[in-house]
Structures are given as structure tokens and as C-alpha cells.
Write a protein that holds these residues in place. Structure first.
Motif, PDB file in Angstrom:
ATOM      1  N   ILE A 340       0.836  -1.208   0.000  1.00  0.00           N
ATOM      2  CA  ILE A 340       0.000   0.000   0.000  1.00  0.00           C
ATOM      3  C   ILE A 340       0.867   1.253   0.000  1.00  0.00           C
ATOM      4  CG2 ILE A 340      -1.593   1.340   1.438  1.00  0.00           C
ATOM      5  CD1 ILE A 340      -2.852  -1.388   2.242  1.00  0.00           C
ATOM      6  N   SER A 344       0.520   3.945  -2.902  1.00  0.00           N
ATOM      7  CA  SER A 344       0.051   5.299  -2.567  1.00  0.00           C
ATOM      8  C   SER A 344       0.987   6.355  -3.142  1.00  0.00           C
ATOM      9  CB  SER A 344      -0.069   5.450  -1.051  1.00  0.00           C
ATOM     10  OG  SER A 344      -1.070   4.592  -0.541  1.00  0.00           O
ATOM     11  N   ARG A 360      -3.961  -1.753  -4.943  1.00  0.00           N
ATOM     12  CA  ARG A 360      -4.141  -1.193  -3.602  1.00  0.00           C
ATOM     13  C   ARG A 360      -5.498  -1.586  -3.028  1.00  0.00           C
ATOM     14  NH1 ARG A 360      -3.696   5.200  -2.186  1.00  0.00           N
ATOM     15  NH2 ARG A 360      -5.790   5.192  -3.113  1.00  0.00           N
ATOM     16  N   TYR A 364      -5.915  -3.400   0.493  1.00  0.00           N
ATOM     17  CA  TYR A 364      -6.818  -2.916   1.548  1.00  0.00           C
ATOM     18  C   TYR A 364      -7.816  -4.007   1.945  1.00  0.00           C
ATOM     19  CZ  TYR A 364      -5.464   2.077   1.305  1.00  0.00           C
ATOM     20  OH  TYR A 364      -4.798   3.280   1.391  1.00  0.00           O
ATOM     21  N   SER A 365      -8.335  -4.729   0.962  1.00  0.00           N
ATOM     22  CA  SER A 365      -9.313  -5.784   1.251  1.00  0.00           C
ATOM     23  C   SER A 365      -8.692  -6.889   2.093  1.00  0.00           C
ATOM     24  CB  SER A 365      -9.872  -6.362  -0.053  1.00  0.00           C
ATOM     25  OG  SER A 365     -10.576  -5.372  -0.791  1.00  0.00           O
ATOM     26  N   ARG A 369      -9.579  -3.458   5.498  1.00  0.00           N
ATOM     27  CA  ARG A 369      -9.801  -2.007   5.548  1.00  0.00           C
ATOM     28  C   ARG A 369     -10.840  -1.682   4.473  1.00  0.00           C
ATOM     29  NH1 ARG A 369      -3.669   0.286   5.924  1.00  0.00           N
ATOM     30  NH2 ARG A 369      -4.751   2.286   5.539  1.00  0.00           N
ATOM     31  N   GLU A 372     -11.388   2.031   2.841  1.00  0.00           N
ATOM     32  CA  GLU A 372     -10.358   2.438   1.870  1.00  0.00           C
ATOM     33  C   GLU A 372     -10.476   1.638   0.574  1.00  0.00           C
ATOM     34  OE1 GLU A 372      -9.708   1.715   5.095  1.00  0.00           O
ATOM     35  OE2 GLU A 372      -7.991   2.861   5.858  1.00  0.00           O
ATOM     36  N   ALA A 373     -10.760   0.333   0.704  1.00  0.00           N
ATOM     37  CA  ALA A 373     -10.939  -0.485  -0.504  1.00  0.00           C
ATOM     38  C   ALA A 373     -12.112   0.031  -1.325  1.00  0.00           C
ATOM     39  CB  ALA A 373     -11.161  -1.944  -0.115  1.00  0.00           C
ATOM     40  N   ASP A 376     -11.195   3.082  -3.381  1.00  0.00           N
ATOM     41  CA  ASP A 376     -10.467   2.729  -4.604  1.00  0.00           C
ATOM     42  C   ASP A 376     -11.403   2.130  -5.642  1.00  0.00           C
ATOM     43  OD1 ASP A 376      -8.084   3.722  -3.711  1.00  0.00           O
ATOM     44  OD2 ASP A 376      -7.201   1.782  -3.179  1.00  0.00           O
TER      45      ASP A 376
END
Length: 690
Positions: A340, A344, A360, A364-365, A369, A372-373, A376
């Protein structure tokens, strides 16, 4: 390293082969309809203590027909084989063949004993003769295949197993035997496939996990090899000498010398004079001492290699494509945070970089998270507004966050764009399962798997749905398949462990549960499994403490509430149990497990009418041993003796689906004997009608 014949060969060629052929001989039992039906039935039934006396009665009865005596000698030979009495077994097999030289079960039994007594040529002659007499007999090919395996004639053994499987596809011992030959000849993927097939037919078949562990070991997959050796040991802790030795070596290889020493110690209780075991144990002790002296610890197998430190002179800045490639490497290592960080940096300079957004989002998944996922995914959908897969992924994200309306809207868009999008049906199934529409969810999972048979999450979620329906055998098949597709699927492994615990296979289930918790101590399902193990071992206070933690993090987890209610009942706190069950049934009024347990709780509060009402609703969905037993107890308390006896009787006839069913069935058998005396016969003939 290969052990001398005192250990590995003895384990594989002796105990392992003995169990495998004993199973085959069980299947060779031929019932007879001649006179003395009781003795004939016991003699030709599954191996048990009744066999010897029943067969002997037939053999010693001069009035017995020659055919019956032939079968009795062969059956008693089978019994002696199971009790490790080869001389008696050989004598009886010979006697059967004197009466009928063409009796195939006796030929196979004699061939097996001859093989064990070290005369393989004579054994081969018996197996060949059996095949000549009955060329369509799969057990004869299986027996000869096992002999050829022992003789290391791998290709000939495989040919025999092929023939046995062609004649009887549901013969798990043949798949295990062929898997051994595949392992020995380096065909590791084929071996794993065969073991997966065997365990799908019968998860308790001897040797299966041992040989799959051998295959994984040769593939270099230490974690999965240890797991399979542990499952083999859990099934047969007194006989799995080869599994203990293999696991000890793997523990040493990964630096877990304490685990290795424990396994070597266990082996030495079986083989106290084995020099190689003693030597390897001393090596493990020496390595452990060296590490302690150096003040270092063995590296954890889950440790992820750190990124190389930056050079003091200042490295040349990496290009976006290089950063993405490095992020892919981090992702493959499981270092999602580092991935990540790289991605980023790329997206700060180029927010529309699709490859970076996709990777990303996936990272995140994996870290759960969700928000955040989803951000995206929103950006990706702006870039690709006609991509059905992105809508399906966002639907999965929303379903995991319990945003069911958003999830259903996205599955609708995905299916409208592509009616064959497997991920969309999976997401829709998740929503339906989470809202109590389990049968509808199963239909969507089936559709998803039909469209993409390699989606591990679809098998996992379908397995979870089957657990909710108390169809544990189906659930285990799905979890096994999910782990075949993705061995690192901790969700499937934790649920498989829980399903094994529910089946009463505690030692085997804890192998999965503990393995998951070693990698992720916060895994909710594995924690649930550990709580379940405490519950079934009557450690109710500790079980409640475990379930409290799960409920605090996942207040909508119906299963955790039901299990906590069971623990409260164990502590004789029905009011607390009722709070959990009412909470569950308030949102899922037809949840069978909660209905059954609330019925039991009403009975604990002596409100038997309400107990029967809930149990009627649960049993209307599906008859279970525990539900019938609980309703019978309520009827008994109301002096409805006839209804109670009927339910007790049904409870003894159903196949138990869980450890709770097993306990309920044992009690039902005891109660039916007591109540049978109170049920009058409608014919007026006196006695009992049961």
C-alpha cells in the motif's frame, strides 16, 4: 532421510497396510440368507466382537451347509486379520478354500496374510487367481495394487488401482493407494488430487492425510505438510509413526526444535531402541542448545522478508512501473502494508493509474480495511463504468460491511452488464445468507461455482451456509475444495476446523483452529472454534469469556450468540441463554439452531408448551436428533408418553449430524427402553410395541 525398516517401513508397510486391507476386507462381507439367520448375520457383518463367536457356531455346527461354513471361515479369517492374529487368519482362509477353492473373499484374505508373513509370490498367486475368477471385482485389483506398492512396482500398482477405480469409483482406499504410487514416482499434483477425492468420499480413510503430507513435503510446502501430518496423527495417535517422524523432521527444518523433540519422544515410546530416532532427537536437542547459547531464535515461518534498506548514498527514485512491480512482490509475500505504501506513492502522482488502484484495493481488502478499498473501487468504476467485475467487487465489499442495499444494487448492475458474472452471484449469495435467506443464497453460490469452478470464496461461503443448515458433511467437502484452490484461505481453514469440532472430531478440528490462530490470532472464526472446544469440554465460564469477545466485535454473529446460549445453559443460567436466543430470533425468526436451543431453554424454565412450539417449528424445517430428543423430553414432562416415545424412537433412527446429536442419540436410546414399558399395544396383545 529414510528410516530403516524398524520405523518408516514398519509404519507404512505394517500398520498402514494392515488398516487399509482390513478396511477392504470389511467391504468383502457377503450376507447369507440360510438357516441360523442370527449367527449368519453377525458372522458376515462388520468386524466386531460378535463375529468370532457367531462364525464359530456355524463352523462347529455339523448341520451347517458347506456354503455357509465357507463364508464363516472367510469371515472369521477377516476377524483374525483385524485382531492381528495372522496364523489363525491363514488357517481359516485355507479351510474356506478347501471347501470352495474358488471363493474369492478367502483368496483375498489368504493373499493378504501371506503378504504380511513375507511370501509375496504366494500372495500374488492368490490375488491373480481372485482376478481370474472375478475380473470385475474391484477389491481384488485393490489388494494386488497394494502388494505391488509394497514391492515398489509403482507403474503396475497404478494400473491395478486404475482398474479398481474404473470398477468402483467410490472406493477411497484405491485413491489413497494410487496416491502413494504417485508420490513415489514424483507425480505430486496427481497424488494430491487423488487424496482430495478419497477424503471427499470418506474423511477418515487411513493413510490419506499422511500421503498428502508426503506430497506437500516434496513440493516444499512445509506448512501444509505439517498440517496433514498433524491431521493423520489426530486420527490415529497410537499408530501414526511415519507421520510423527515426518512432522518431527519438518519441525527441525523450520527451527521448531521443541516440537521436533516432542515428536521424537513420542516415537521413542513406540520404538525405544531405534538408533536413527535417537540420533535425530539428539541433533534437535543440540541445535536448540546452540540457539539458546547464541541468544537467537529460530525464524518464524510466517516472517515476511523486510524490504532492502536504502543505501546511504541515496538510491535513484524508482519509476511508477518499478514501484508497482515491487508492490506486487510485497503483496505476494503478504506484506500488504508495504504494498500500500508503494502504491500510494504512485497514486499521489497519478490518481488515475488503474493498475495501482486495483492492487491497492486488493491490499486494503486483505487487511479488512473496507472503507479504503471501497474508495479505490469507486475511483476504478469512474474509470471503467461498464466493467461488471468492478461492480461485483464493490458488491462484495458492501456485503462484508453489511450495507446490503448497496450490495444488491451493485450485483444488479453487474448482472445486467454480464449475466454470467460469477462474482456477482457470489456477492448476492452473501447478502441473502446474511439476511437469513439461506436456501436462496445456496442457489446463488451454486450458480457462481457453475460459472467459475475455481473461485475459492464461493466454496467457502457455500460451506458456511451448509454449517448454518447443520449439513456438516457437505460443508467439509466445500471447505476442502476451497483449500485445494487456495491453501492460504484462512477463512476456509477456520470454518473447516469449526465444522470438524461440530462433528465431534475435536483433535482434528483443533489442528485447523490452532493453525489459523498461529497466523492470525484475531481470526474470529478460529476464536469461535476455540470457544466451541471449551464449550464441549464443559469449561463453560471460559467458553462464555471467549464468546463475549466475539460478540463484542461482531454483535450480529448469530452463531456466536447461539453457542454462548449453550454455555449459559451449561451453567444452568437459562435466563441469560434466552436473551441471546431472543436477540437472534428477533432478526432471523426461522433460524433453526436458535429455535431448537430456545425450545430446550423453555424446557429448562419448565415452560413446556412454548418449548414444543419452538421445537415444532425447528423440526418442520429439518428433523435433527437433538431437536427430536428435546421435544420428546418436553412431551415426557407433560405426560404425553406416546408422543415422547415416538420422538425418542425417531431420534435413535436418524444419522447424527453433530456432536450434540451424538449426545442426544445416546440419551434417546436410554430413554426409549424406559418409556417402552409405558406404551400399550393397540392390538391388545400385551408386551411392548417398540
Amino acid at each position: 532421510m529414510r528410516l530403516r525398516p524398524t520405523c518408516t517401513d514398519a509404519a507404512i508397510g505394517g500398520v498402514r497396510f494392515h488398516l487399509l486391507l482390513a478396511l477392504v476386507l470389511l467391504l468383502l462381507s457377503v450376507p447369507s440368507g440360510a438357516a441360523r439367520a442370527g449367527d449368519l448375520e453377525d458372522c458376515n457383518g462388520p468386524v466386531s466382537d460378535k463375529v468370532e463367536a457367531a462364525c464359530s457356531a456355524i463352523i462347529n455346527d455339523a448341520a451347517s451347509a458347506a456354503e455357509d461354513r465357507t463364508k464363516a471361515f472367510a469371515a472369521r479369517s477377516r476377524f483374525y486379520i483385524s485382531r492381528a492374529k495372522p496364523d489363525q487368519a491363514l488357517s481359516d482362509a485355507d479351510a474356506a478354500l478347501q471347501l470352495n477353492p474358488q471363493y474369492v473373499p478367502a483368496l483375498i484374505a489368504r493373499g493378504y496374510v501371506r503378504q504380511r508373513k513375507g511370501t509375496p509370490d504366494q500372495a500374488r498367486a492368490d490375488f491373480d487367481r481372485a482376478i481370474e475368477l472375478e475380473p470385475k471385482n474391484p477389491f481384488a485389483y485393490l489388494a494386488r495394487g497394494n502388494l505391488r506398492n509394497d514391492q515398489r512396482a509403482w507403474s503396475d500398482a497404478i494400473a491395478d488401482y486404475d482398474q479398481a477405480i474404473a470398477l468402483r469409483q467410490g472406493l477411497p482406499a484405491a485413491y489413497v493407494g494410487r496416491a502413494r504410487a504417485y508420490v513415489e514416482t514424483g507425480q505430486l499434483d496427481a497424488a494430491i488430487t487423488d487424496i482430495n477425492t478419497a477424503t471427499a468420499i470418506n474423511p477418515n480413510i487411513p493413510n490419506a492425510f499422511y500421503w498428502r503430507g508426503r506430497a506437500y513435503r516434496r513440493k516444499g510446502d512445509i506448512a501444509h505438510a505439517i498440517e496433514d501430518f498433524s491431521r493423520a496423527i489426530a486420527q490415529a495417535p497410537q499408530t501414526e509413526r511415519g507421520a510423527y517422524f515426518a512432522r518431527a523432521q519438518l519441525y527441525s527444518a523450520k527451527g521448531d526444535f521443541a516440537g521436533a523433540i516432542a515428536d521424537f519422544d513420542r516415537l521413542l515410546t513406540f520404538l525405544p531402541d531405534d538408533k536413527e530416532i535417537q540420533q535425530q532427537r539428539q541433533q534437535a536437542i543440540a541445535m536448540q542448545a546452540e540457539l539458546a547459547k547464541a541468544g537467537t531464535a529460530a525464524p518464524s515461518p510466517s516472517t515476511v522478508p523486510a524490504a532492502p534498506a536504502a543505501r546511504p548514498s541515496g538510491p535513484v527514485p524508482a519509476s511508477p512501473s518499478q514501484q508497482i512491480e515491487q508492490a506486487k512482490q510485497f503483496f505476494a509475500q503478504g506484506n500488504f502494508a508495504a504494498a500500500i505504501s508503494n502504491l500510494s506513492q504512485v497514486l499521489s502522482a497519478d490518481p488515475r493509474n488503474e493498475a495501482a488502484l486495483r492492487l491497492r484495493m486488493a491490499a486494503y481488502s486483505r487487511l479488512n480495511r473496507t472503507a479504503e478499498a471501497r474508495n479505490d473501487l469507486n475511483d476504478l468504476i469512474q474509470l471503467k463504468p461498464s466493467d461488471p467485475q468492478l461492480f461485483a467487487l464493490r458488491a462484495l465489499n458492501a456485503a462484508g460491511a453489511r450495507q446490503f442495499d448497496d450490495a444488491m444494487a451493485d450485483t444488479g448492475r453487474a448482472i445486467a452488464l454480464d449475466a454470467n458474472n460469477s462474482l456477482a452471484y457470489l456477492a448476492r449469495g452473501l447478502v441473502k445468507a446474511s439476511t437469513g435467506k439461506v436456501q436462496d443464497a445456496l442457489a446463488d453460490y451454486d450458480r457462481s461455482i457453475a460459472l467459475n469452478a475455481r473461485e475459492t470464496l464461493a466454496y467457502t461461503e457455500r460451506g458456511v451456509a451448509y454449517v448454518g443448515l447443520n449439513q456438516l458433511d457437505k460443508a467439509l467437502l466445500d471447505f476442502d475444495q476451497a483449500l485445494v484452490l487456495a491453501p492460504t484461505n484462512l477463512l476456509a481453514k477456520s470454518w473447516r476446523g469449526l465444522a470438524l469440532l461440530l462433528k465431534g472430531r475435536t483433535d482434528e478440528g483443533l489442528v485447523d483452529i490452532n493453525g489459523v490462530l498461529e497466523r492470525n490470532p484475531d481470526n474470529a472464526t478460529a476464536q469461535l472454534g476455540r470457544g466451541f472446544a471449551l464449550l464441549t469440554s464443559a469449561q463453560y465460564d471460559r467458553a462464555i469469556a471467549a464468546f463475549d469477545q466475539i460478540v463484542a466485535r461482531a454483535p450480529n454473529d448469530a452463531f456466536a450468540h447461539v453457542l454462548r446460549a449453550r454455555a449459559y445453559l451449561g451453567l444452568k443460567k437459562p435466563d441469560d441463554a434466552m436473551k441471546d436466543l431472543n436477540l437472534v430470533l428477533g432478526t432471523r425468526p426461522d433460524y433453526q439452531a436458535a429455535l431448537t436451543l430456545r425450545g430446550i431453554t423453555w424446557s429448562a424454565q419448565r415452560n413446556y408448551d412454548k418449548a414444543i412450539e419452538d421445537l415444532d417449528r425447528a423440526i418442520a424445517q429439518k428433523e435433527t436428533v437433538e431437536g427430536l430428543f428435546a421435544r420428546a423430553k418436553a412431551h415426557e414432562a407433560l405426560n404425553h408418553t406416546g408422543k415422547a416415545t415416538e420422538d425418542f424412537r425417531k431420534a435413535t433412527q436418524l444419522a447424527p449430524a453433530s456432536v450434540f446429536d451424538v449426545l442426544a442419540q445416546a440419551e434417546s436410546k436410554r430413554k426409549i427402553q424406559e418409556l417402552s414399558k409405558k406404551v400399550p399395544c393397540s392390538s391388545g396383545q400385551g408386551g411392548t410395541c417398540l
